[in-house]
Write a protein that holds these residues in place. Structure first.
Motif, mmCIF file in Angstrom:
data_model
loop_
_atom_site.group_PDB
_atom_site.id
_atom_site.type_symbol
_atom_site.label_atom_id
_atom_site.label_comp_id
_atom_site.label_asym_id
_atom_site.label_seq_id
_atom_site.Cartn_x
_atom_site.Cartn_y
_atom_site.Cartn_z
ATOM 1 N N MET A 1 -0.396 -6.125 81.760
ATOM 2 C CA MET A 1 -1.002 -5.319 82.909
ATOM 3 C C MET A 1 -0.710 -5.937 84.096
ATOM 4 N N ILE A 2 -1.214 -7.530 84.142
ATOM 5 C CA ILE A 2 -0.944 -8.379 85.306
ATOM 6 C C ILE A 2 0.640 -8.490 85.685
ATOM 7 N N ILE A 3 1.329 -8.654 84.824
ATOM 8 C CA ILE A 3 2.519 -9.111 85.193
ATOM 9 C C ILE A 3 3.305 -7.662 85.417
ATOM 10 N N ALA A 4 2.967 -6.540 84.867
ATOM 11 C CA ALA A 4 3.611 -5.246 85.224
ATOM 12 C C ALA A 4 3.298 -4.972 86.630
ATOM 13 N N ALA A 5 2.022 -5.205 87.227
ATOM 14 C CA ALA A 5 1.760 -5.008 88.672
ATOM 15 C C ALA A 5 2.379 -5.845 89.376
ATOM 16 N N SER A 6 2.962 -6.972 89.145
ATOM 17 C CA SER A 6 3.545 -7.914 89.758
ATOM 18 C C SER A 6 5.274 -7.414 89.928
ATOM 19 N N ALA A 7 5.607 -6.721 88.917
ATOM 20 C CA ALA A 7 6.982 -6.149 88.820
ATOM 21 C C ALA A 7 8.056 -7.028 88.900
ATOM 22 N N PHE A 190 2.600 -11.710 93.899
ATOM 23 C CA PHE A 190 1.632 -11.907 92.853
ATOM 24 C C PHE A 190 0.248 -11.115 92.760
ATOM 25 N N MET A 191 0.325 -10.074 93.864
ATOM 26 C CA MET A 191 -0.722 -9.018 93.768
ATOM 27 C C MET A 191 -0.816 -8.197 92.388
ATOM 28 N N GLY A 192 -2.008 -8.358 91.882
ATOM 29 C CA GLY A 192 -2.320 -7.819 90.569
ATOM 30 C C GLY A 192 -2.909 -8.710 89.520
ATOM 31 N N PHE A 193 -2.694 -10.088 90.075
ATOM 32 C CA PHE A 193 -2.922 -11.307 89.154
ATOM 33 C C PHE A 193 -4.541 -11.166 88.844
ATOM 34 N N GLU A 194 -5.129 -10.761 89.826
ATOM 35 C CA GLU A 194 -6.515 -10.928 89.558
ATOM 36 C C GLU A 194 -7.045 -9.669 88.612
ATOM 37 N N GLY A 195 -6.162 -8.637 88.373
ATOM 38 C CA GLY A 195 -6.612 -7.567 87.283
ATOM 39 C C GLY A 195 -7.109 -7.740 86.157
ATOM 40 N N ALA A 196 -6.965 -8.865 85.436
ATOM 41 C CA ALA A 196 -7.424 -9.200 83.917
ATOM 42 C C ALA A 196 -8.922 -8.882 83.894
ATOM 43 N N ARG A 208 -12.917 -15.136 76.515
ATOM 44 C CA ARG A 208 -11.846 -16.197 76.248
ATOM 45 C C ARG A 208 -10.566 -15.466 76.756
ATOM 46 N N THR A 209 -10.201 -14.145 76.679
ATOM 47 C CA THR A 209 -8.884 -13.467 76.825
ATOM 48 C C THR A 209 -8.782 -13.318 78.352
ATOM 49 N N VAL A 210 -9.635 -12.871 79.109
ATOM 50 C CA VAL A 210 -9.377 -12.810 80.523
ATOM 51 C C VAL A 210 -8.963 -13.775 81.392
ATOM 52 N N PRO A 211 -9.959 -15.180 81.078
ATOM 53 C CA PRO A 211 -9.225 -16.273 81.604
ATOM 54 C C PRO A 211 -7.971 -16.926 81.166
ATOM 55 N N ARG A 212 -7.701 -16.601 79.922
ATOM 56 C CA ARG A 212 -6.392 -16.967 79.517
ATOM 57 C C ARG A 212 -5.084 -16.270 80.175
ATOM 58 N N ALA A 213 -5.590 -14.806 80.177
ATOM 59 C CA ALA A 213 -4.484 -13.924 80.872
ATOM 60 C C ALA A 213 -4.236 -14.315 82.216
ATOM 61 N N THR A 214 -5.453 -14.753 82.707
ATOM 62 C CA THR A 214 -5.180 -15.083 84.294
ATOM 63 C C THR A 214 -4.336 -16.080 84.650
ATOM 64 N N TYR A 215 -4.745 -17.101 83.861
ATOM 65 C CA TYR A 215 -3.894 -18.288 83.986
ATOM 66 C C TYR A 215 -2.642 -18.258 83.649
#
Length: 484
Positions: A1-7, A190-196, A208-215
């Motif tokens: 989802m994060i990387i999709a938002a950054s396109a 980078f917009m959307g990176f905060e979306g996790a 566990r997964t939200v911090p991991r996905a964000t970093y």
């Protein structure tokens, strides 16, 4: 989802060339790395706070608990406006690109807005289903994006008319007069990176997964964009990349591929460029739906926004976002067809959805999200100042302070360069109106927060605390689910 938002493909094709063209600097690749560093430092406190707060309205809940409920409500409206602006703005580019592609390849001329309205329907259908379905669709599309950009990078490094030069990787290329502009245009990637954190309530193990996905997202996006921007400069030639970007814009990538890899691969890239936009549309749509859900659950907005489908998706918020998209798109259609907005652009009238709808709204949305991240950094400090919760001083104070100052500086730079971001030679009404919408949303939210405090104190106490045991919002959701 994060990387999709950054396109990714959209950023490499459009963002990289725009940065080179507008800044006139070779420091664009290192700019992506610098932004990644700033956001990584920001993520230190952001993800630490996320271990103690799990809420679909991430920014809203974090600010409410860190800086106070009225500011949290103000942040929630800024987030709603910003995410909606990002999502609806991308529709403009999607409709234009698809219309142009079909006409160029098949001779089929069609209005740009027809494809937008059809796309809104598809995005809306996916939005009311479980997030798993959206994630699977977006995962495939993002994977294909990465693959085709990697192919482009390899071909660029192979072409290298001036040799495999590292001119764009020299620190002197970044740390010059154009540094501020490079960050202004790069941060939107980078917009959307905060979306996790927005998906924390739907994740199996959010702590566990939200911090991991964000970093992971910040690292992947930063390194990938920096490498691709460097490869782009090598493929065109460092001495030519600025001039060629100013001449061709986003088409430069596809023109380059047509001449070095054949028309078929260039066409495939164009199709994947469209799917890249679709993936970003879906990701931002999901974010907006979950903000509506969180605010409805806690009574900040009408309670029906908190309704979920049998699949668990926030269908009411999804429908609301779809309606907003239709209304705004229709407004731009009327602006172009009835009020002469497109005609006013003269020879560039065919670019109306790109020069207005896409440019105005995405830049406005990016500005709002950068502002929110700067405020979040302060909220982290406020949250841990009340109770350290075993978190060290670097995480609770130093990292958020450093990143907050950097993000606030980027926000100020955006304001100063907003006419340039909108492609204006001279400021006009939109120069002040669009930022004003963001600031007005925040002010209205703060006032509404104080009104709730005086009129509905029980509801006010739950603002930003909707997932905590015994919270009003949790009880409301249980009732709604029983009703289903």
């Amino acid at each position: 989802m994060i990387i999709a938002a950054s396109a990714p493909l959209t950023v490499v094709a459009g963002g990289v060339t725009t940065s080179f063209a507008v800044t006139g600097s070779l420091g664009v690749p290192l700019g992506f790395l610098l932004i990644a560093v700033i956001l990584t430092v920001f993520a230190v406190g952001y993800t630490a706070m996320g271990r103690f707060i799990t809420n679909a309205g991430a920014f809203y809940a974090y600010i409410a608990q860190g800086l106070g409920r009225p500011l949290g409500v103000g942040a929630s409206l800024i987030a709603l406006v910003s995410y909606n602006a990002m999502q609806v703005g991308i529709y403009g580019l999607f409709g234009f690109q698809l219309s142009m592609f079909l006409e160029a390849k098949f001779g089929f001329a069609s209005p740009w807005w027809v494809w937008i309205l059809l796309c809104i329907v598809v995005v809306g259908i996916l939005g009311v289903n479980r997030v798993d379905l959206s994630a699977k669709v977006l995962g495939i599309l993002v994977g294909l994006e990465f693959l085709v950009v990697i192919v482009f990078d390899v071909i660029s490094l192979g072409a290298a008319p001036e040799g495999v030069s590292t001119a764009t990787l020299a620190p002197s290329a970044l740390f010059g007069p154009a540094l501020g502009l490079i960050l202004v245009f790069g941060v939107a990637a980078f917009m959307g990176f905060e979306g996790a954190a927005i998906y924390g309530e739907e994740a199996k193990d959010p702590k566990r997964t939200v911090p991991r996905a964000t970093y992971a997202a910040v690292a992947i996006i930063g390194v990938f964009y920096a490498f691709s921007a460097w490869a782009f400069s090598v493929g065109i030639g460092p001495s030519q990349i600025v001039a060629k970007s100013q001449e061709s814009g986003p088409d430069l990538m596809f023109v380059f591929m047509s001449s070095h890899a054949g028309v078929l691969l260039a066409d495939i890239m164009t199709v994947l460029f469209l799917t890249s936009l679709f993936a970003a549309l879906q990701s931002f749509h999901n974010s907006v739906a979950r903000y509506f859900f969180s605010l409805g659950r806690e009574g900040v907005l009408p309670g029906w926004f908190s309704r979920t489908s049998r699949a668990g998706a926030p269908w009411a918020g999804s429908v609301a976002q779809t309606v907003i998209a239709v209304i705004v798109v229709v407004g731009f259609i009327l602006g172009g067809e009835v009020f002469g907005g497109a005609a006013a652009l003269g020879d560039t009238a065919f670019l109306y959805p790109v020069l207005t709808m896409f440019t105005w709204l995405t830049n406005t949305g990016a500005m709002g999200l950068v502002l929110l991240m700067a405020v979040i950094a302060a909220a982290v400090i406020g949250f841990f100042a009340k109770n350290k919760r075993g978190v060290g001083i670097f995480t609770s104070l130093i990292a958020p302070a450093l990143s907050g100052i950097a993000l606030l500086w980027v926000f100020v730079m955006i304001l100063q360069n907003f006419p340039l971001m909108l492609g204006q030679e001279q400021p006009d009404l939109t120069t002040f109106l669009l930022p004003g919408v963001i600031l007005a949303a925040g002010a209205i939210g703060i006032v509404w927060g104080y009104i709730l405090r005086s009129r509905r104190p029980e509801l006010y106490r739950q603002i930003g605390h909707g997932t905590e045991p015994g919270a009003y919002g949790t009880q409301l959701i249980e009732v709604v689910e029983d009703g289903n």
